[in-house]
Design a protein around this motif. Structure first.
Motif, short mmCIF file in Angstrom:
data_model
loop_
_atom_site.label_atom_id
_atom_site.label_comp_id
_atom_site.label_asym_id
_atom_site.label_seq_id
_atom_site.Cartn_x
_atom_site.Cartn_y
_atom_site.Cartn_z
N GLY A 79 -7.49 43.23 28.05
CA GLY A 79 -7.23 41.90 27.50
C GLY A 79 -8.47 41.42 26.76
N SER B 204 -9.77 37.87 24.92
CA SER B 204 -9.41 36.50 24.55
C SER B 204 -10.55 35.82 23.82
N ASN C 85 -5.22 34.51 28.30
CA ASN C 85 -4.70 35.86 28.32
C ASN C 85 -4.58 36.30 29.79
N SER D 141 -10.86 42.56 31.21
CA SER D 141 -10.75 41.43 30.29
C SER D 141 -12.09 41.19 29.62
N LEU E 16 -14.11 38.38 27.29
CA LEU E 16 -14.08 36.98 26.86
C LEU E 16 -14.99 36.80 25.67
N ALA F 185 -9.29 34.19 30.86
CA ALA F 185 -8.77 35.53 31.12
C ALA F 185 -8.39 35.60 32.58
N THR G 151 -13.97 41.34 34.57
CA THR G 151 -13.93 40.35 33.51
C THR G 151 -15.37 40.07 33.11
#
Lengths: 482, 468
Positions: free
Chosen positions: A363, A365, A371, A394, A396, A403, A424
């Motif tokens: 992901g 974002s 997201n 994820s 960011l 996220a 993340t």
């Protein structure tokens, strides 16, 4: 021609949305609103067999008892389902044997979209079944496919020519009772694609369908059905672009895949619906139900998706691993920017013995987007030695974005091994510095790093798609760094 | 006053509340009663949690609610000599020990003790009379009756429990041990309420044990609010070793102020039905929040650990490690959630849940969720469900260990990652022994909580060899 194209591009704010334009073709539309009459109208218009109408009506009656789900991590104003137009078809049905007869405006649209309906296609080795606002308008390479016994046509055509197959398989993976949007789709779906790969056939071409939303206020309800018989193989590609529009457009599709014994289906998507402008105005609502079933032993289905568009994405391509030794794969890159919201992921349901699944989700974002990855891995009591590995990362790209990771793991026997890991973090300062110091500008550097980050997934895409997807990633992230 | 009996339906409880209002409200401060009234309204609106709710999806309260439970609003067990009932058998554990019997504070000398450094330890009911200022400042701030139905129910009926106030800079050297005992002829429904405050720079270690003395059905719904003020250091241990017929819902609310350090350990060795809710608010920067959990369940026990960690402020760290071994038909749920809010930059949050399933009937559901709105963070989570590593097993077997020993060694090693985090030596040793016994099958066969084996005779275990 070139000049004209340039002008159009300038008009639609440069690269903000590359495929933003609107083709003015007369539409044959159903009146807005959703009643049983609308459904009868659609069914009659498409000259459908009786069982189809019965199926639609059953779905519609069930839909009326349902409530719109609100569990996803997305927010949007309520949709008035009575305001939508549920059927629209291009009035002039072109004849495919001669391109000159096709509505020139339509051809122009395709050209702008970059769908090469001519020799370029031959070189690329791709057969295209382009869906223009719900009704198929182009099919190529039918002959090659026909030689191998592969059926690849629009859903309506299949309904006329192969009603038995449709009757047997439609709704067997995604029943009309599945969820709110699947019920809605089952009631009002307009058209879609149908692919049937007979026993032992390795499909010689990569099947490809371009979906495209066109008329204002038209909900697009596609339905795709792919059947791979024993020992067959097919690679299927789906790509989406949509023109700039002020009102939100609803897209609630269903994709069903059935893989019999020893069959393999590879399903790739690049989704680039109009995501709305920087303030989050407009944009497509993409509420899709995609599910495949590995029915026979040793079957394999893999989903690969690149999600860059849509104002809201609500999409969980899932797999039921029913046969023994079946394999399921899910590779996803989801990019959200500005005010986009994506809640996407997968479900892997292990029922057979020695079933294996892999989930790789990346992901990204930026802007003020959200997201989410939402996934379920479930192993049944009898799914001995089931194995799953999930990785959801994820990235960011701004301090305004979000996220989220919502994995669900339900394990029902002792011999299964399920692993999930996720991280993340933001884009590494060191990597950025390195690129900048080599003379690459900020956006270029981010594009480079993001593409590297998503490489695990992009490398799973068919060649033509991979190139497009890389460009899309860079375009989608423009202006994401504050 | 007579004991009241009722099944746990919303209507019956609402009725009971109206009827017993006078006794329940008792000596509570007006502030407490205001909070109570609000919680009562929430419970009236929401009732008991159902499996339709995300956080209760796999944990069904309904079978528990039909029993006719006894309620005691007037502290009928006040005159019982606890020492006769129970002695803790962690021999060399030197603690400041406190007992709650059937939800009420039991004492020998005074309901509230004030230590030399100003620390106050005692009954919450009494503290409401003596220190209304402290109570009103803290109570109800951390608990979230709007979000947690069981906390709302507890708050509506709150009467007594443990109260600790550690003043600025005070270090409580001895761990405070709270023993929560259920002992009744009839099935009892208990709702103790604890309020723990560690003021600026204070240090406190709290050991919280749940026991049942009889095999009667009991249902305990505890709420603990713990406030760690600036620079405070708090270690919290919860040892759950209840009978098969007990149900336990624990709601632990932690509030962390700037630069505070919190370590929370929940160890579930036995218990018919266990739901642990841990809710942490990190409202200020530079905090450290560590959460460890271990659950060893068998037969048809059910354990559900739910953690919500809310990073509101920047520069904080949180860590979750929950491990479990599931045997027979046991089921376990882990739902962890880390929320990193927009301004909580530089947050580091890690979450890990590992499960081992020993049978095909055991079930593990795990949901490690991350919700992140800040960009400069390092967050990760992992979850695994599996069995013992066959390669490690082979290695041990090739070294001449029998399968059973090898398996036990591996399980003990698996569990000890959590046990090692216990900082009280005596307790660590004790828990380690218990885990070992538990995994060898002795505890479960004994079906008795060893912590309160009161007899001087050595405990004998009737080991059912067919089970091994």
């Amino acid at each position: 021609m070139a000049d004209k194209n340039d002008n159009i591009l300038e008009e639609v704010s440069g690269s903000e949305y590359k495929y933003g334009f609107y083709t003015d073709i007369e539409m044959d539309q159903a009146p807005p609103g959703l009643t049983e009459d609308t459904i009868r109208f659609i069914s009659a218009k498409k000259n459908e067999p009786g069982f189809m109408l019965a199926f639609r009506l059953k779905a519609f009656r069930h839909w009326k008892t349902l409530k719109e789900p609100d569990w996803a991590h997305v927010a949007y104003p309520p949709i008035n389902y009575q305001d939508l137009i549920y059927y629209s078809a291009p009035r002039k049905r072109p004849k495919y044997d001669n391109l000159d007869e096709v509505d020139p405006e339509l051809l122009e649209t395709f050209e702008k979209l970059g769908i090469p309906l001519d020799e370029q296609k031959m070189l690329a080795g791709v057969a295209v079944d382009a869906v223009m606002d719900s009704v198929s308008v182009g099919s190529t390479f039918k002959k090659t496919l026909a030689e191998h016994g592969v059926i690849f046509c629009s859903f309506s055509e299949a309904l006329q020519k192969h009603p038995d197959l449709i009757k047997k398989y439609m709704g067997s993976v995604v029943p009309y009772t599945d969820n709110y949007f699947a019920s809605l789709n089952s009631a009002v779906f307009s058209d879609g694609s149908f692919a049937y790969i007979p026993r032992g056939v390795r499909c010689p071409l990569e099947l490809s369908t371009y979906f495209r939303i066109n008329a204002a206020n038209t909900g697009q309800f596609e339905r795709t059905l792919i059947i791979a018989e024993e020992g067959s193989y097919v690679s299927y590609m789906e790509g989406c672009t949509a023109p700039i529009r002020d009102e939100n457009q609803l897209h609630a599709a269903i994709v069903e895949i059935i893989a019999h014994k020893d069959a393999e289906v590879k399903y790739s998507t690049v989704q680039n619906w109009w995501p709305g402008d920087k303030e989050g105005k407009g944009g497509v609502y993409n509420f899709v139900t995609k599910r495949g079933i590995c029915e026979g032993d040793n079957a394999k289905i893999s989903w690969t998706q690149v999600e860059t568009g849509s104002a809201i994405t609500w999409k969980y391509p899932s797999l039921i691993l029913k046969g023994n030794n079946t394999i399921g794969e899910f590779y996803s890159v989801a990019v959200t920017n500005n005010k986009q919201q994506a809640d996407t992921g997968t479900k892997m349901i292990h029922l057979g013995k020695n079933t294996r699944s892999t989930i790789i989700s990346k992901g990204i974002s930026g802007g003020q987007s959200n997201n989410s990855y939402r996934g379920l891995v479930k192993t049944g009591r009898k799914a001995e030695n089931a194995r799953n590995f999930s990785q959801c990362d994820s990235l960011l790209l701004g301090d305004q974005c979000g996220a989220h990771t919502f994995p669900y793991i339900d394990v029902g026997n002792r011999s299964s091994i399920v692993e999930h890991e996720a991280t993340t973090s933001k884009i590494s300062e060191d990597q950025l510095f390195y690129c900048l110091q080599r003379g690459i500008d900020m956006e270029g550097a981010i594009g480079l790093i993001v593409n590297g980050y998503a490489k695990d997934v992009l490398s799973k895409l068919p060649m033509e798609f991979a190139v497009e997807a890389q460009k899309l990633l860079s375009i989608s992230l423009e202006g994401s760094i504050g | 006053m007579e004991t009241t009996y009722t099944s746990l339906t919303k209507d019956r409880l609402l009725e009971l509340y109206q009827k017993e209002q006078k006794a329940i409200r008792g000596q509570a401060t007006p502030m407490v009663n205001r909070i109570r009234q609000h919680a009562f309204t929430r419970f009236r609106d929401n009732g008991f949690p159902t499996t339709k709710q995300e956080s209760w999806r796999f944990t069904d309260l309904r079978p528990l609610l039909n029993t006719e439970f006894a309620f005691d609003f007037s502290n009928q067990s006040r005159n019982i000599d606890v020492d006769k009932l129970f002695t803790c058998d962690v021999y060399d554990l030197d603690t400041f020990s406190i007992t709650l019997l059937n939800g009420w504070f039991v004492y020998k000398h005074a309901p509230l003790t004030r230590l030399a450094d100003g620390t106050i330890i005692g009954s919450l009911a009494k503290a409401m009379e003596v220190y209304p200022g402290i109570i009103d400042q803290y109570i109800g701030r951390a608990a979230k009756p709007d979000q947690y139905e069981m906390a709302a129910l507890n708050t509506a009926f709150l009467q007594d429990g443990l109260f600790i106030y550690v003043p600025e800079g005070a270090h409580v050297e001895k761990p405070v041990q709270l023993i929560n005992i259920a002992n009744a002829e009839h099935p009892v429904f208990l709702q103790p309420r604890h309020l723990i405050i560690a003021d600026k720079g204070a240090k406190l270690t709290l050991v919280h044990c749940d026991h049942s003395l009889t095999h009667n059905i009991s249902f305990t719904n505890t709420v603990m609010e713990l406030y760690a003020e600036e620079n405070a250091v708090v270690d919290h241990y919860k040892i759950q070793n209840k009978g098969r017929n007990s149900a336990l819902v624990t709601n632990n609310f932690f509030h962390q102020n700037k630069n505070s350090r919190l370590s929370s350990n929940i160890i579930t060795l036995n218990g018919g039905f266990t739901k642990n809710i841990v809710d942490v608010s990190i409202n200020h920067s530079d905090c450290l929040s560590e959460h460890y959990g271990l659950y060893l369940v068998d037969s048809n026990q059910h354990v559900d650990n739910q953690l919500n960690i809310d990073h509101v402020a920047a520069h904080s760290r949180s860590n979750q490690l929950y491990k479990g071994i599931l045997d027979d038909d046991a089921t376990a749920v882990f739902s962890g959630k880390v929320l990193v809010r927009r301004h909580a930059q530089q947050t580091q949050a890690h979450q890990n849940n590992k499960n081992i399933l020993l049978t095909d009937n055991a079930k593990a559901n795990t949901q490690p969720h991350l919700e992140i709105y800040a960009d400069d963070v390092k967050c990760s989570h992992g979850a695994t469900v599996g069995q013992l590593d066959p390669e490690a097993m082979f290695y041990m077997r090739s070294r001449g260990l029998c399968e059973r020993t090898a398996r036990q060694m591996m399980m003990i090693a698996f569990a000890s990652e959590v046990v090692q985090k216990i900082s009280i030596e005596a307790l660590k040793k004790r828990i380690h022994n218990m885990v070992e016994k538990r995994l060898k099958g002795e505890l479960s066969i004994c079906d008795q909580c060893v912590l309160h084996c009161n007899s001087k005779e050595p405990t004998t275990f009737n080991i059912d060899l067919s089970k091994l």
